[in-house]
Structures are given as C-alpha cells and as structure tokens.
Write a protein that holds these residues in place. Structure first.
Motif, PDB file in Angstrom:
ATOM      1  N   HIS A   1       0.814  -1.225   0.000  1.00  0.00           N
ATOM      2  CA  HIS A   1       0.000   0.000   0.000  1.00  0.00           C
ATOM      3  C   HIS A   1       0.843   1.268   0.000  1.00  0.00           C
ATOM      4  O   HIS A   1       0.366   2.331  -0.377  1.00  0.00           O
TER       5      HIS A   1
ATOM      6  N   LEU B   1      -1.193   4.575  -1.078  1.00  0.00           N
ATOM      7  CA  LEU B   1      -1.801   5.328   0.028  1.00  0.00           C
ATOM      8  C   LEU B   1      -0.919   6.488   0.520  1.00  0.00           C
ATOM      9  O   LEU B   1      -1.425   7.551   0.853  1.00  0.00           O
ATOM     10  N   HIS B   2       0.388   6.271   0.568  1.00  0.00           N
ATOM     11  CA  HIS B   2       1.261   7.276   1.191  1.00  0.00           C
ATOM     12  C   HIS B   2       2.056   8.113   0.179  1.00  0.00           C
ATOM     13  O   HIS B   2       3.068   8.713   0.539  1.00  0.00           O
TER      14      HIS B   2
ATOM     15  N   ASP C   1      -3.207   5.769   6.949  1.00  0.00           N
ATOM     16  CA  ASP C   1      -3.397   4.364   7.353  1.00  0.00           C
ATOM     17  C   ASP C   1      -4.741   4.193   8.050  1.00  0.00           C
ATOM     18  O   ASP C   1      -5.497   3.258   7.767  1.00  0.00           O
TER      19      ASP C   1
HETATM   20 FE   LIG Z   1       0.872   2.649   5.899  1.00  0.00          FE
END
Ligand SMILES: [Fe+2]
Ligand code: FES
Length: 453
Positions: A181, A185-186, A357
């Motif tokens: 991820h 996501l980041h 997260d």
């Molecule tokens: Fe993460």
C-alpha cells in the motif's frame, strides 16, 4: 478470503473466545507511564479485550489493574478515591488494594468477616520500556516481558505514542503488514504519476546505482526500486517470533528486499526500522494503535519528538491526537479529506501517514467481512499472519501453549531490514543476512544500556 467462522475467530477477543484466550497469554501494552504519573494520582479507565478495568498507582507507588465495577452494587471505580494504599468506591466506601482484595468494608459489622470474601478480578500491570503492560491470562502462564528492541534502549532513544482507532485490531494489523500500500496510500501525485521530474530522479539514481551502489542512501534505494518496480513479489518465512515478510523488487541483476516483521500476536516493524506498531484490541470494534520510534545512533531531539507527535516528520507517524488519544482526523470528519489536495498534491487528499493508514483501515467498517474480499499476490504476508494467529488460537484450545509468548529472547534485536542482493541469492540466504542485522542490533542495545547505567 476467510470463512465466516474463521473471520469470527480472528476478530473476536472477549473473555472465553479462542483469539481472546490466545492474546491473554501475552503481555499487552496498556497505558503510557504518564497516565499514572505519581502515587495516589487519579485512576484511569482501561478497556482491553472487551473487559472494563481501572488502573491506579497506590500510595506506595504500586500499580494496580482491577475490575472497573465495585463488588457491592457495581459503581465505577474510576470515580473512586485513591487514598492510603487502595481505591475507595464513592458510593458506600468499600475499598480495594492493587490485587483487588477488599481491604475495608465500612458498611458491614467487622465481626461478619464479609470483607474477606470480597475480591475483584485483578491483573498484573508492569512498567517496562516506556509502557505500562498488562497481563490478563492465567497466573501460572505469566511470561517474561517481551524484549522488543525499543524496550531495550535508554529512554531518550525511543519514542512511544498511541491513538484510539475505530476498527477491529486485525484489519489494522493487516495494514501494518501490507507493504504494497505504501506505493499508493502514502504517495504524492508526482510519485504516483511518475512525472518527468520523478523519472529523471530515478534515472540519475539508477546511473549511480550501476556505478557504485554503496553511494546510495537507504531512502534513495527505496525510491529507486519502488519507482521502477511497482509490483513486488511478496513472500513470508516463519520465525520464532512470528513472520518475516519479504517484498522483492527487481532492477537488472539485483533484487531489493524489504523485510517487514510480524511479531506475535499484534506487532509489526516496517522495513529499515527497529521501531514499529502494536494493534491492541480494546473490544471487537476498537483498538489502540501504538507507534514506537527507535533509533540506535543517538537520542531523539526535542524537535524530532514534537515532529513525530504532530506527524510532520516522515515515518509511520502522522496521527495527531487530543488529550484522550482520540485522533483529530477521524471517522466523524472523514479524516479531513480535502478533494483539492487529492486532485493536486497527494494520492489520498489526507495529510499524515498515520491518518492515511487509519482512514484506509477504519473505512472498511468496524469488522471487515473477509468472506467478500479477493486477495492478490501482494497479500501473502497477510494470509500467513492470519494462518499463524488462527493456528495458534486453535492449538491453545487443544492445550498447546503459544511458544512465542514464553520466548522473550526471540523478540530481541528484531527489526525491519532492507537489503540489495544479486538475483542468484535465495530468500533463505537473505533471511540469514537479516538475522545478522538482529545480532548487531542486540549488541548495540546492550552497549547503549551499559553506557547509560
Ligand atoms: Fe501505511
Ligand atoms: S457500590 Fe461500591 S461501595 Fe457500594
């Protein structure tokens, strides 16, 4: 994908459940020492594994963790008076010590002996490595406190924070194991879209890598391989403490290995770090997410600590909380998602790694329905972690104690590791190299402890 029955076993941790019994064989991070700073300070509400408890520090400094509800007519002892080595219920004055014994029962005649028959459930609560730990299992199986790396360094070299999270512990834990991820996501949009400037940067790093890989810093290697190989091969290896989860990325005749550690029952350590996370069930729909920073070369500076708290430094932080450890970005405000930021700056529109997260883990709902998921090749670590937890819970039901709970040394020195090795080096050889890192970390923590004595 799990069956409905397996999903129930994985996620339910109340008293008498198979997973609840397994988790009760391990020490659980319960409180920060600052929450019970001095003798006779205010008691604190604690809810762990769906049990309501109260923690207090008595007049002698001893720590107690007892049933939250008074044995008489169940008034909550959070409101009690913490005085003269015990906590006294505000309703009719019954008083309990740190072991849950009723030490004064002023509303009954002393000769009745009733007081000696009254006892509340109590659990050991110990301070170790910047955390107050609770053990909620049978007394005869109480293990040593775990020698996680961050607990073995002097206090200035570690950083501990926690946040309340509105989802089951297992889906939060899965987020900690899942390496794939991070490339989405980041990321910023420049990275996600592989814009010209990012590809130029990767090209320059690649040229340096081919000439002399030693000149690249760990973050450069990370950037280079993650930019050029977006579909890592994920593998897992069983260990004494849990699992080593490897993500393998390729460049020419070299592999870049990122080892993410899973330590039973609910710890993760990301690549390149002796810090990590713990995902501790409050009940089936809420958990505490603990974040541990740890560095071995020098103590943290005040600015670094503030940055980690506020989420303004890189790393697994970035979830600012209020005085009750409740995140400022949360479900009720959609984690402050900003669609303009999502269009123009980063992948999510949410600021802060920890907030990103949390949004991904909480938006699944309190307990995700794993009968409906479709797992891919990057989910190997998650599949193996579930198998390990489910098998361990099943073994315990059949009378086999979890070995990791009784092997504090197995946790010592474990940390996330990243390596570059030629393509003909096997997973097992890389695992051995990672274990060499653990030995070095263990030696370094011992040196630090000695020098701080
Ligand atoms: Fe993460
Ligand atoms: S309810 Fe606690 S003393 Fe009566």
């Amino acid at each position: 994908m799990l069956s409905a029955e397996e999903n129930e076993i994985l996620t339910r941790t109340g008293p008498g459940t198979p997973m609840g019994e397994l988790l009760r064989r391990f020490w659980l991070p319960a409180l920060l020492p600052d929450e019970l700073p001095v003798s006779d300070c205010a008691p604190v509400r604690v809810r762990l594994l769906a049990e309501d408890l109260v923690a207090f520090r008595d007049s002698a400094g001893s720590l107690g963790l007892i049933d939250a509800y008074c044995a008489h007519r169940r008034a909550h002892l959070f409101f009690g008076r913490n005085e003269e080595c015990g906590i006294r219920c505000i309703y009719h004055g019954w008083k309990y010590d740190v072991d849950g014994n009723c030490v004064d029962l002023p509303t009954e005649p002393p000769e009745s002996g009733f007081k000696d028959k009254v006892k509340l459930t109590s659990y050991p609560l110990r301070e170790h490595g910047g955390i107050l730990w609770a053990y909620m299992g049978p007394k005869k199986y109480i293990p040593q406190l775990p020698k996680l790396t961050f607990t073995q360094v002097p206090s200035g070299y570690r950083f501990v924070m926690k946040r309340f999270q509105e989802c089951n512990y297992a889906q939060a834990l899965e987020g900690g194991i899942d390496s794939a991820h991070t490339s989405y996501l980041h990321t910023t949009l420049d990275f996600y879209r592989r814009t010209e400037s990012y590809l130029e940067k990767a090209k320059a790093l690649r040229a340096r890598f081919e000439k002399d890989p030693q000149t690249l810093k760990p973050e450069d290697l990370d950037f280079l391989f993650r930019t050029l190989d977006k579909a890592p091969r994920v593998m897992a290896k069983n260990t004494d403490y849990g699992l080593m989860v490897a993500a393998q990325r390729n460049l020419g005749d070299q592999y870049y290995w990122r080892f993410n550690q899973y330590l039973l029952p609910f710890y993760t350590m990301p690549p390149r770090s002796p810090g990590g996370h713990a995902f501790v069930p409050i009940d089936d729909e809420h958990c505490w997410v603990w974040t541990f920073g740890c560095q071995l070369d020098r103590p943290y500076t005040v600015d670094e600590i503030l940055g980690m708290k506020r989420g303004t430094v890189s790393g697994p932080f970035g979830a600012e909380v209020d005085d009750n450890y409740y995140p400022l970005h949360n479900k009720s405000n959609d984690f402050l998602i900003d669609r303009a930021v999502q269009r123009t700056y980063n992948f999510t529109g949410i600021v802060g790694t920890g907030n990103q997260d949390m949004a991904a883990q909480v938006c699944m709902g309190p307990v995700t329905d794993r009968t409906k998921e479709q797992l891919g090749v990057t989910d190997v670590g998650i599949i193996e972690m579930r198998r390990l937890l489910l098998n361990s819970a099943n073994d315990l039901c059949e009378g086999k104690e979890p070995a990791a709970a009784h092997n504090a040394d197995a946790f010592s020195g474990v940390q996330g590791v990243s390596l570059v090795r030629s393509c003909d080096v096997s997973l097992d050889e890389c695992v051995n190299d990672a274990i060499d890192h653990f030995d070095k970390t263990r030696k370094r923590t011992q040196e630090l402890t000695k020098s701080s004595d």
